[in-house]
Design an enzyme around this catalytic site. Sequence first.
Site, PDB file in Angstrom:
ATOM      1  CE  LYS A  35      -2.235   1.758   3.674  1.00 47.85           C
ATOM      2  NZ  LYS A  35      -2.061   3.226   3.650  1.00 47.85           N
ATOM      3  CG  ASP A  62      -4.771   4.519   1.804  1.00 42.86           C
ATOM      4  OD1 ASP A  62      -5.932   4.921   1.630  1.00 42.86           O
ATOM      5  OD2 ASP A  62      -4.250   4.390   2.940  1.00 42.86           O
ATOM      6  CE  LYS A  64      -7.278   6.580   4.504  1.00 45.51           C
ATOM      7  NZ  LYS A  64      -5.825   6.373   4.381  1.00 45.51           N
ATOM      8  CG  LEU A  65      -8.891  10.310  -4.831  1.00 43.81           C
ATOM      9  CD1 LEU A  65      -9.214  10.251  -6.323  1.00 43.81           C
ATOM     10  CD2 LEU A  65      -7.711  11.220  -4.587  1.00 43.81           C
ATOM     11  CG  ASP A  67     -12.012  18.091  -4.293  1.00 44.74           C
ATOM     12  OD1 ASP A  67     -12.951  18.908  -4.433  1.00 44.74           O
ATOM     13  OD2 ASP A  67     -10.828  18.426  -4.239  1.00 44.74           O
ATOM     14  CB  ILE A  68     -16.634  18.873  -6.206  1.00 48.48           C
ATOM     15  CG1 ILE A  68     -15.466  19.315  -7.084  1.00 48.48           C
ATOM     16  CG2 ILE A  68     -16.905  19.886  -5.101  1.00 48.48           C
ATOM     17  CD1 ILE A  68     -15.758  20.578  -7.884  1.00 48.48           C
ATOM     18  CG  ASN A  70     -15.563  17.715 -13.221  1.00 53.45           C
ATOM     19  OD1 ASN A  70     -15.802  16.844 -14.064  1.00 53.45           O
ATOM     20  ND2 ASN A  70     -14.725  18.717 -13.427  1.00 53.45           N
ATOM     21  CB  THR A 121      -9.216   1.897  11.870  1.00 58.03           C
ATOM     22  OG1 THR A 121      -8.110   2.252  11.035  1.00 58.03           O
ATOM     23  CG2 THR A 121     -10.072   0.898  11.137  1.00 58.03           C
ATOM     24  CD  GLN A 192      -5.006   2.463  12.872  1.00 60.12           C
ATOM     25  OE1 GLN A 192      -6.119   2.968  12.991  1.00 60.12           O
ATOM     26  NE2 GLN A 192      -4.463   2.218  11.694  1.00 60.12           N
ATOM     27  NE  ARG A 213       1.559   2.959  12.793  1.00 63.36           N
ATOM     28  CZ  ARG A 213       0.698   3.858  13.256  1.00 63.36           C
ATOM     29  NH1 ARG A 213       1.136   4.888  13.940  1.00 63.36           N
ATOM     30  NH2 ARG A 213      -0.588   3.721  13.036  1.00 63.36           N
TER      31      ARG A 213
END
Length: 240
Positions: A35, A62, A64-65, A67-68, A70, A121, A192, A213
């Site tokens: 990842k 990863d 993690k988008l 946004d608007i 488009n 998480t 976490q 980790r």
Amino acid sequence: MRTNSNKEVIVALDFASVEETFNFLALFTEALYVKVGMELYYQVGPEIIRKLKQLGHKIFLDLKLHDIPNTVKETMKSLGKLDLDLVNVHAMGGIEMMKAALNGLRSTNKNTKCIAVTALTSLSDAVLKRELLINRKLETTVLHYAQNAFNAGLDGVVCSPLEVQLIHRNLGEAFLTVTPGIRLDGDNVDDQVRVTTPVKAKIYGADYIVVGRSITRAIDPVSTYNKIKASFMRGDNDEN
Ligand code: C5P
């Protein structure tokens, strides 16, 4: 079409530099499922993906988008060209945003799977209520976000192993659950909150576990990786 996965351990390459990343990977004699997160990608960009692919590693990017619609669609168009195995968005962006993500991705790539982060998480029930004003029970929120991701046509979600059974029961076994928050007994929990062990993640039915980790900071990363893999794939109770 959603297809059920083979179980896999995904190693989170949360390193500060390319050099550190490849020094770590050089410890292994096999190709891994890795990842790449914001930490690395924002420093070095798509070049790191090309290098990892050359070495045969499978890749979860990863980012993690969120946004608007488009903006997310156009971003996914370009990520599609990297030929990744897995990418993600935040379910919090809403169904239209998730549909736009998938549209963008599919315009340049037919195979990369797209999943949505439900609730990080690192978040607890108390923080959701106090800081984010989300008053429902955490499981209710997570399941609802997973349902939104399902309805948007995504392949699955990132969630805590503790929520996997609920999600599979409601949305089916083929809807992927990718679960960070994995710790060996006695490990430091760090930032976490909703954590569990690889054996329990297997029992709950997680498809992929993401481990950072516990492996990257281990004295012997390769043997720790193998131990975690055996625990998760076969249920070997060898976690100490
Ligand atoms: O070191 P650790 O095993 O806690 O790493 C977990 C990895 O999974 C980190 O790279 C983190 O960004 C990622 N992650 C997470 N929780 C989510 C989504 C991704 O911890 N909901």
